[in-house]
Design a protein around this motif. Structure first.
Motif, mmCIF file in Angstrom:
data_model
loop_
_atom_site.group_PDB
_atom_site.id
_atom_site.type_symbol
_atom_site.label_atom_id
_atom_site.label_comp_id
_atom_site.label_asym_id
_atom_site.label_seq_id
_atom_site.Cartn_x
_atom_site.Cartn_y
_atom_site.Cartn_z
ATOM 1 N N TYR A 198 78.199 15.282 52.041
ATOM 2 C CA TYR A 198 77.709 15.824 53.286
ATOM 3 C C TYR A 198 77.146 14.719 54.416
ATOM 4 C CZ TYR A 198 78.410 20.971 52.217
ATOM 5 O OH TYR A 198 79.285 22.031 52.104
ATOM 6 N N PHE A 199 77.662 14.789 55.815
ATOM 7 C CA PHE A 199 77.182 14.600 56.744
ATOM 8 C C PHE A 199 76.170 14.957 57.234
ATOM 9 C CE2 PHE A 199 78.703 11.180 60.109
ATOM 10 C CZ PHE A 199 76.645 10.352 59.970
ATOM 11 N N ALA A 200 75.049 15.079 58.210
ATOM 12 C CA ALA A 200 74.114 15.662 59.078
ATOM 13 C C ALA A 200 73.888 14.555 60.497
ATOM 14 C CB ALA A 200 72.806 15.909 59.005
ATOM 15 N N VAL A 201 74.288 14.813 61.434
ATOM 16 C CA VAL A 201 73.888 14.422 62.551
ATOM 17 C C VAL A 201 73.308 14.641 63.507
ATOM 18 C CG1 VAL A 201 75.525 12.911 64.569
ATOM 19 C CG2 VAL A 201 76.215 12.229 62.482
ATOM 20 N N SER A 202 72.239 14.379 64.402
ATOM 21 C CA SER A 202 72.785 14.545 66.358
ATOM 22 C C SER A 202 72.905 13.557 66.417
ATOM 23 C CB SER A 202 70.877 15.126 65.996
ATOM 24 O OG SER A 202 69.556 14.823 65.953
ATOM 25 N N HIS A 203 73.347 13.465 68.051
ATOM 26 C CA HIS A 203 73.254 12.618 69.270
ATOM 27 C C HIS A 203 72.959 12.930 70.763
ATOM 28 C CE1 HIS A 203 74.570 8.957 70.217
ATOM 29 N NE2 HIS A 203 75.232 8.487 69.354
ATOM 30 N N VAL A 204 72.317 12.696 71.563
ATOM 31 C CA VAL A 204 72.304 12.723 72.685
ATOM 32 C C VAL A 204 73.206 12.812 73.541
ATOM 33 C CG1 VAL A 204 71.169 11.502 75.287
ATOM 34 C CG2 VAL A 204 70.010 11.724 72.705
ATOM 35 N N THR A 205 73.826 12.925 74.245
ATOM 36 C CA THR A 205 75.095 13.295 75.105
ATOM 37 C C THR A 205 74.585 14.031 76.667
ATOM 38 O OG1 THR A 205 77.105 14.776 75.079
ATOM 39 C CG2 THR A 205 74.982 15.942 75.034
ATOM 40 N N TRP A 255 72.144 25.129 67.176
ATOM 41 C CA TRP A 255 73.004 24.944 65.713
ATOM 42 C C TRP A 255 72.517 25.713 64.745
ATOM 43 C CZ3 TRP A 255 72.138 23.983 60.302
ATOM 44 C CH2 TRP A 255 73.306 23.074 60.114
ATOM 45 N N ARG A 256 73.218 26.865 64.211
ATOM 46 C CA ARG A 256 72.627 27.712 62.882
ATOM 47 C C ARG A 256 71.072 28.297 63.236
ATOM 48 N NH1 ARG A 256 75.743 28.968 58.422
ATOM 49 N NH2 ARG A 256 77.156 27.645 58.550
ATOM 50 N N THR A 257 70.915 28.172 64.962
ATOM 51 C CA THR A 257 69.436 28.365 64.665
ATOM 52 C C THR A 257 68.757 30.066 65.072
ATOM 53 O OG1 THR A 257 67.267 28.312 66.816
ATOM 54 C CG2 THR A 257 69.697 29.222 67.231
ATOM 55 N N GLU A 258 67.933 30.531 65.120
ATOM 56 C CA GLU A 258 67.714 32.585 65.310
ATOM 57 C C GLU A 258 67.007 32.447 67.299
ATOM 58 O OE1 GLU A 258 65.851 33.611 61.780
ATOM 59 O OE2 GLU A 258 67.178 33.097 59.915
ATOM 60 N N GLU A 259 66.841 31.082 67.146
ATOM 61 C CA GLU A 259 66.591 30.935 68.587
ATOM 62 C C GLU A 259 66.814 32.648 69.717
ATOM 63 O OE1 GLU A 259 64.454 28.267 71.478
ATOM 64 O OE2 GLU A 259 64.964 27.498 70.001
ATOM 65 N N ASP A 260 66.598 33.179 70.142
ATOM 66 C CA ASP A 260 66.414 33.914 71.169
ATOM 67 C C ASP A 260 67.736 33.745 71.720
ATOM 68 O OD1 ASP A 260 67.078 35.933 73.170
ATOM 69 O OD2 ASP A 260 65.241 36.539 73.555
ATOM 70 N N PRO A 261 69.077 34.036 72.448
ATOM 71 C CA PRO A 261 69.774 33.340 73.546
ATOM 72 C C PRO A 261 69.517 33.424 74.476
ATOM 73 C CG PRO A 261 70.907 34.586 72.034
ATOM 74 C CD PRO A 261 69.481 35.194 71.452
ATOM 75 N N ALA A 262 68.503 34.340 75.251
ATOM 76 C CA ALA A 262 68.122 34.442 76.524
ATOM 77 C C ALA A 262 67.443 32.654 76.964
ATOM 78 C CB ALA A 262 67.031 35.302 77.147
ATOM 79 N N VAL A 263 67.117 32.842 75.660
ATOM 80 C CA VAL A 263 66.189 31.471 75.677
ATOM 81 C C VAL A 263 66.765 30.039 75.982
ATOM 82 C CG1 VAL A 263 64.297 29.771 74.986
ATOM 83 C CG2 VAL A 263 64.122 32.699 74.972
ATOM 84 N N LEU A 264 67.721 30.026 74.292
ATOM 85 C CA LEU A 264 68.275 28.456 74.994
ATOM 86 C C LEU A 264 69.532 28.762 75.642
ATOM 87 C CD1 LEU A 264 69.513 29.623 71.131
ATOM 88 C CD2 LEU A 264 68.193 27.936 71.866
ATOM 89 N N ALA A 265 69.637 29.950 76.907
ATOM 90 C CA ALA A 265 70.227 29.687 77.829
ATOM 91 C C ALA A 265 69.421 28.754 79.150
ATOM 92 C CB ALA A 265 70.870 30.412 77.995
ATOM 93 N N GLN A 266 68.236 29.057 78.989
ATOM 94 C CA GLN A 266 67.077 28.446 79.478
ATOM 95 C C GLN A 266 67.089 26.923 80.071
ATOM 96 O OE1 GLN A 266 66.936 29.866 82.923
ATOM 97 N NE2 GLN A 266 68.212 31.629 81.976
ATOM 98 N N ARG A 267 67.606 26.421 78.635
ATOM 99 C CA ARG A 267 67.000 25.290 77.529
ATOM 100 C C ARG A 267 68.208 24.130 78.346
ATOM 101 N NH1 ARG A 267 65.636 25.058 72.818
ATOM 102 N NH2 ARG A 267 64.455 27.223 73.122
ATOM 103 N N ILE A 268 67.695 23.430 78.791
ATOM 104 C CA ILE A 268 68.036 21.776 79.436
ATOM 105 C C ILE A 268 68.897 20.989 77.833
ATOM 106 C CG2 ILE A 268 68.483 19.592 80.209
ATOM 107 C CD1 ILE A 268 65.610 20.872 82.125
ATOM 108 N N HIS A 269 70.167 21.128 77.861
ATOM 109 C CA HIS A 269 71.102 20.665 76.503
ATOM 110 C C HIS A 269 71.040 19.267 76.773
ATOM 111 C CE1 HIS A 269 70.667 24.499 74.711
ATOM 112 N NE2 HIS A 269 70.804 25.112 75.985
ATOM 113 N N GLY A 270 70.247 18.545 75.655
ATOM 114 C CA GLY A 270 70.737 16.949 75.820
ATOM 115 C C GLY A 270 71.206 16.202 74.921
#
Length: 279
Positions: A198-205, A255-270
Motif C-alpha cells: 500500500y501507498f499513502a500520500v497527502s500533498h498540498v494543492t 478521506w474516509r472521515t466521520e466528520e459532519d459534512p456540513a462542517v467539512l463544507a466550511q473547511r478551506i481545503h488545501g
C-alpha cells in the motif's frame, strides 16, 4: 572554544559525530510541530509558522487534518492485513504516531521511521516505543536518496520487502521541488514494493483555493524552506501501478472521515489525500 550561537549540541562536546542543528534556520518538521501545538520548535520556526498562519488562517486546521488523515490511512491499511510500515518524513512525535495506530490493530506490526531532521530522530528514539510483539526503528536519511533508505541495514532489519509493505509519505512530497522529480523519486520506492503493498500520500494543492495557497506559499517559502503545491493530475501520477481505495484522491479532510459534512463544507481545503494498493 565556545559553541557557535544558535547551534544545539546533542551529545558530549568530545563527540565529533554528534548531530548539530542550526536553530536560526527553520525546518518544515518543526514548523508543523508548532501548528500542531507542540513545543519542539524554535524562534525561526515560529516566525515562519505565524507568518504563514496570518497569510492563510486555515493552515493550522490543515495541519490537524493532515495528522488525522495519517491515522485514518494507517488504520485502514493495517485492517487490510499489512503489518509493515515505512514512514518517510515522520515529523516530530505527537499523538497518533504510525506505530501507535498500526499496533492498535496488530500488536506485531513493524514500523521503520525516516526523517532528515536530527531533532526528529532524537525525539523519536526517546519517545516512540513499540509493543513487545512488534518492532520499530528510526533512521536519519533523506527522501531524495531512495537507495539509502531502501538498502539501509536498520530498515532491512525491520522491513521485509519480499512481503507487502505500507509506504507512508504524508505531508512531505510538497517539499521536493519539480527539479528534484518527486514522481521519479516515488517510483523508485514503489518499484521496491511487491504487489499487495500500500501507498499513502497527502500533498498540498492549490486546486481548491488558489489564492489562499498562493498567499501561504509566499509567507512560507524562503531560501531555506519552501513547498510546491501540485494538481490532482500531478499527484495521481504517484499512484501509477496502484489501485486507489475508495473514495480515491480527494480533499484530505474528507478521506474516509466521520466528520459532519456540513462542517467539512466550511473547511478551506488545501491538500489531497489517498491510499492505493499495488496491483
Amino acid at each position: 572554544m565556545s559553541e557557535p550561537k544558535n547551534v544545539l549540541p546533542w551529545a558530549s562536546p568530545r563527540d565529533e559525530n554528534a548531530p548539530r542543528i542550526d536553530t536560526s534556520v527553520p525546518h518544515s518538521a518543526r514548523v508543523y510541530d508548532y501548528w500542531l501545538g507542540g513545543k519542539d520548535n524554535f524562534e525561526a520556526d515560529r516566525k515562519v509558522a505565524e507568518a504563514t498562519r496570518i497569510a492563510s488562517p486555515g493552515i493550522v486546521q490543515g495541519a490537524r487534518d493532515n495528522r488525522a488523515f495519517l491515522g485514518r490511512a494507517v488504520r485502514y491499511i493495517a485492517e487490510q492485513g499489512v503489518s509493515q510500515f515505512l514512514d518517510i518524513g515522520t515529523g516530530i512525535p505527537t499523538q497518533g504516531n504510525t506505530h501507535e495506530v498500526a499496533q492498535q490493530v496488530n500488536p506485531a506490526a513493524r514500523i521503520a521511521y525516516v526523517d532528515n531532521d536530527p531533532i526528529v530522530m532524537t525525539h523519536a528514539r526517546a519517545l516512540l516505543r513499540s509493543t513487545r510483539q512488534g518492532r520499530t526503528c528510526y533512521v536519519e536519511a533523506d527522501l531524495r536518496d531512495p537507495a539509502s533508505i531502501i538498502d539501509h541495514p536498520e530498515i532491512k532489519g525491520v522491513i521485509d520487502f519480499s512481503e507487502p509493505v505500507a509506504l507512508v509519505i504524508v505531508g512531505t512530497l510538497m517539499f521536493i521541488t519539480d527539479k528534484e522529480d518527486p514522481a521519479g523519486l516515488v517510483r523508485q520506492y514503489t518499484e521496491a514494493l511487491v504487489p499487495g503493498s500500500y501507498f499513502a500520500v497527502s500533498h498540498v494543492t492549490a486546486d481548491f483555493f488558489p489564492e489562499t495557497i498562493a498567499d501561504a506559499a509566499d509567507a512560507y517559502n524562503s531560501d531555506s524552506l519552501g513547498f510546491t503545491p501540485r494538481t490532482k493530475a500531478q499527484i495521481s501520477e504517484y499512484f501509477t501501478g496502484f489501485e486507489l481505495a475508495e473514495p480515491g484522491l480527494v480533499a484530505l479532510a474528507t478521506w474516509r472521515t466521520e466528520e459532519d459534512p456540513a462542517v467539512l463544507a466550511q473547511r478551506i481545503h488545501g491538500a489531497y489525500g489517498a491510499v492505493g494498493r499495488k496491483i
